[in-house]
Design a protein around this motif. Structure first.
Motif, PDB file in Angstrom:
ATOM      1  N   GLN A 245      67.270  84.843  62.845  1.00  0.00           N
ATOM      2  CA  GLN A 245      68.639  85.341  62.783  1.00  0.00           C
ATOM      3  C   GLN A 245      69.098  85.981  64.091  1.00  0.00           C
ATOM      4  OE1 GLN A 245      70.271  84.879  59.783  1.00  0.00           O
ATOM      5  NE2 GLN A 245      72.145  85.422  60.905  1.00  0.00           N
ATOM      6  N   ARG A 246      68.159  86.408  64.949  1.00  0.00           N
ATOM      7  CA  ARG A 246      68.569  87.136  66.146  1.00  0.00           C
ATOM      8  C   ARG A 246      69.126  86.231  67.251  1.00  0.00           C
ATOM      9  NH1 ARG A 246      62.736  89.239  68.366  1.00  0.00           N
ATOM     10  NH2 ARG A 246      63.238  90.887  66.871  1.00  0.00           N
ATOM     11  N   LYS A 247      68.967  84.923  67.163  1.00  0.00           N
ATOM     12  CA  LYS A 247      69.451  84.041  68.226  1.00  0.00           C
ATOM     13  C   LYS A 247      70.974  84.179  68.388  1.00  0.00           C
ATOM     14  CE  LYS A 247      69.362  79.306  69.951  1.00  0.00           C
ATOM     15  NZ  LYS A 247      68.913  77.914  69.713  1.00  0.00           N
ATOM     16  N   GLY A 248      71.403  84.468  69.624  1.00  0.00           N
ATOM     17  CA  GLY A 248      72.817  84.634  69.929  1.00  0.00           C
ATOM     18  C   GLY A 248      73.386  85.994  69.576  1.00  0.00           C
ATOM     19  N   MET A 249      72.579  86.887  69.053  1.00  0.00           N
ATOM     20  CA  MET A 249      73.053  88.211  68.634  1.00  0.00           C
ATOM     21  C   MET A 249      73.424  89.066  69.840  1.00  0.00           C
ATOM     22  SD  MET A 249      71.020  90.960  66.241  1.00  0.00           S
ATOM     23  CE  MET A 249      69.684  91.208  67.434  1.00  0.00           C
ATOM     24  N   ASP A 250      74.526  89.802  69.724  1.00  0.00           N
ATOM     25  CA  ASP A 250      74.956  90.761  70.744  1.00  0.00           C
ATOM     26  C   ASP A 250      74.585  92.167  70.320  1.00  0.00           C
ATOM     27  OD1 ASP A 250      76.216  88.855  72.481  1.00  0.00           O
ATOM     28  OD2 ASP A 250      77.869  88.748  71.036  1.00  0.00           O
ATOM     29  N   VAL A 251      74.107  92.965  71.276  1.00  0.00           N
ATOM     30  CA  VAL A 251      73.635  94.319  70.978  1.00  0.00           C
ATOM     31  C   VAL A 251      74.260  95.298  71.962  1.00  0.00           C
ATOM     32  CG1 VAL A 251      71.619  95.811  70.704  1.00  0.00           C
ATOM     33  CG2 VAL A 251      71.434  93.364  70.194  1.00  0.00           C
ATOM     34  N   VAL A 252      74.822  96.383  71.452  1.00  0.00           N
ATOM     35  CA  VAL A 252      75.380  97.459  72.278  1.00  0.00           C
ATOM     36  C   VAL A 252      74.687  98.758  71.907  1.00  0.00           C
ATOM     37  CG1 VAL A 252      77.445  98.768  72.880  1.00  0.00           C
ATOM     38  CG2 VAL A 252      77.617  96.310  72.473  1.00  0.00           C
ATOM     39  N   SER A 253      74.266  99.512  72.933  1.00  0.00           N
ATOM     40  CA  SER A 253      73.576 100.785  72.710  1.00  0.00           C
ATOM     41  C   SER A 253      74.268 101.894  73.487  1.00  0.00           C
ATOM     42  CB  SER A 253      72.116 100.677  73.169  1.00  0.00           C
ATOM     43  OG  SER A 253      71.523 101.966  73.304  1.00  0.00           O
TER      44      SER A 253
END
Length: 443
Positions: A245-253
């Motif tokens: 599921q993580r493929k292509g996921m965007d993450v902001v921290s």
């Protein structure tokens, strides 16, 4: 992330330095005419015992041993524009006995492999540092990226190969297989990183990601950080297939840590949002924590009292999105409980930073300059429709610096399951007594 000068961080730095992957000493091999070569050694050996395990069968506990030994050669040569540098290191590791209580190793693992192999260039004014190859990388204090540390063994599952050599708890392997990292640190409070990371870890399904990190560093008060990363590729279906599921996921921290200029105060927080993805079901998850601590310098043994609340979203079965938080590459950074939360819970029983909320209270004492003692209480609860791994745990540990090279760390843990899922994995609702003793060597 640069530390402030609070007493809490000085005390907690003992834990982080002694147990992190960075060697505290180095043996110079050559240093002449702008050229240097040094040799670093790091090793850990531990014995572990539990009354219960988590294989779904009520057959008693596990007793096992883990160890690793890592050696690195690091060289540097001055040039007209700065300096070039590089490193090459190998690691030997393995697990014996019954294997760990979570069933991630069998007790019959051993491996010898290259751990570090990188080259780099640093400008003469120290503003730019560009490196590439097999090396470590950490974002902030490791809440979502602390190196590629998960090291499973031969789990004996047909058709599933996640064996990385074992030594699961000690987690000596922390380098990403391929990296390109640019660090920019000019005069003033702002610094940053551009990074591309490629894992070769079968547990992480060879995840590839890239991102940018900005930090505002105020020495007397603390650090604020803002990061964005995107998961570029995942070997879907490999290993356990749990990270497709993580493929292509965007993450902001967004995160912060420091004392706000108040002596003896420690504050820390981070908020992470995960969205989108290349699969039909999109990600819509988040995690956050807030933490505060105070060191009572006027009292004997300088006690530090610390409280943290953390929350990791769980999947909501009533929606078409995936709300289960992906913990990515979290690891051991600034002491016990960061970010393996609870020695039994996080390492063996669950949860592991997804679909749960966690409260921790910690008391740390320093009876002598070479001795730190800590007591932690953990309370775990479930979020949304995640597996119910609720429970509580108490951990008592010590860190004794025997000399400049050896550190000894015993621990006693007492874990009580409460949630239906973890009781099923333990095959009973008994409390679990956990014992470990780890000897560390740095040179």
């Amino acid at each position: 992330m640069k530390n402030n000068n609070s007493t809490f961080l000085k005390l907690n730095a003992l834990v982080a330095v002694l147990l992190s992957a960075s060697a505290v000493q180095a043996a110079p091999v050559y240093d002449q005419d702008g050229k240097s070569l040094e040799f670093n050694v790091e090793g850990m050996a531990g014995i572990f015992s539990t009354d219960e395990n988590y294989n779904g069968v009520d057959d008693g506990g596990n007793h096992w041993q883990e160890g690793y030994l890592k050696g690195d050669l690091v060289g540097r040569k001055a040039t007209g524009s700065g300096s070039v540098y590089g490193g090459l290191g190998v690691i030997a590791l393995g697990t014996g006995g019954d294997g760990d209580a979570g069933g991630y190793t069998s007790g019959d693992e051993s491996e010898l492999k290259i751990e570090n192999a990188f080259v780099g260039w640093q400008s003469s004014n120290g503003v730019f540092d560009l490196s590439a190859g097999r090396q470590q990388f950490m974002l902030g204090d490791g809440f979502i990226i602390a190196g590629d540390a998960i090291s499973l063994g031969d789990m004996g599952i047909p058709g599933v190969d996640v064996d990385r050599g074992g030594a699961y708890y000690l987690a000596g392997q922390k380098s990403f297989d391929k990296t390109a990292i640019l660090k920019v640190d000019p005069e003033g409070p702002v610094r940053g990183d551009l990074f591309w990371l490629q894992s070769d870890n079968p547990y992480h399904q060879d995840t590839e990601l890239g991102g940018v990190n900005l930090e505002w560093v105020y020495e007397a008060k603390g650090t604020l950080g803002l990061s964005y990363l995107s998961v570029l590729d995942v070997d879907q279906g490999a290993g356990f297939g749990i990270w497709d599921q993580r493929k292509g996921m965007d993450v902001v921290s967004l995160r912060g840590q420091g004392s706000m200029g108040v002596e003896n105060l420690f504050l820390s927080f981070e908020y992470v949002n995960e969205s989108g993805g290349d699969t039909a079901v999109k990600n819509d998850a988040n995690a956050w924590y807030v933490e505060g601590g105070w060191t009572f310098t006027g009292l004997p043994w300088s006690p530090t009292l610390n409280y943290r609340h953390a929350k990791f979203s769980g999947d909501d079965a009533s929606t078409t999105d995936n709300e289960a938080f992906d913990p990515l590459f979290f690891g051991f950074t600034r002491g016990f409980g960061t970010w393996f939360q609870g020695e039994v819970a996080s390492n063996y029983a669950g949860p592991a930073n997804s679909g749960n909320r966690v409260d921790r209270v910690e008391l740390m004492l320093q009876p002598r300059e070479d001795l730190t003692v800590g007591l932690q209480y953990w309370d775990f609860g479930k979020e949304a429709d995640a597996a119910d791994t609720a429970g509580n745990e108490v951990d008592l540990y010590a860190l004794w610096s025997i000399n400049d090279n050896f550190i000894f760390s015993p621990m006693v843990g007492y874990y009580t399951p409460d949630g239906s899922s973890v009781i099923a994995n333990q095959a009973n609702d008994n409390s679990n007594l956990y014992l470990q003793a780890v000897l560390m060597y740095f040179y």
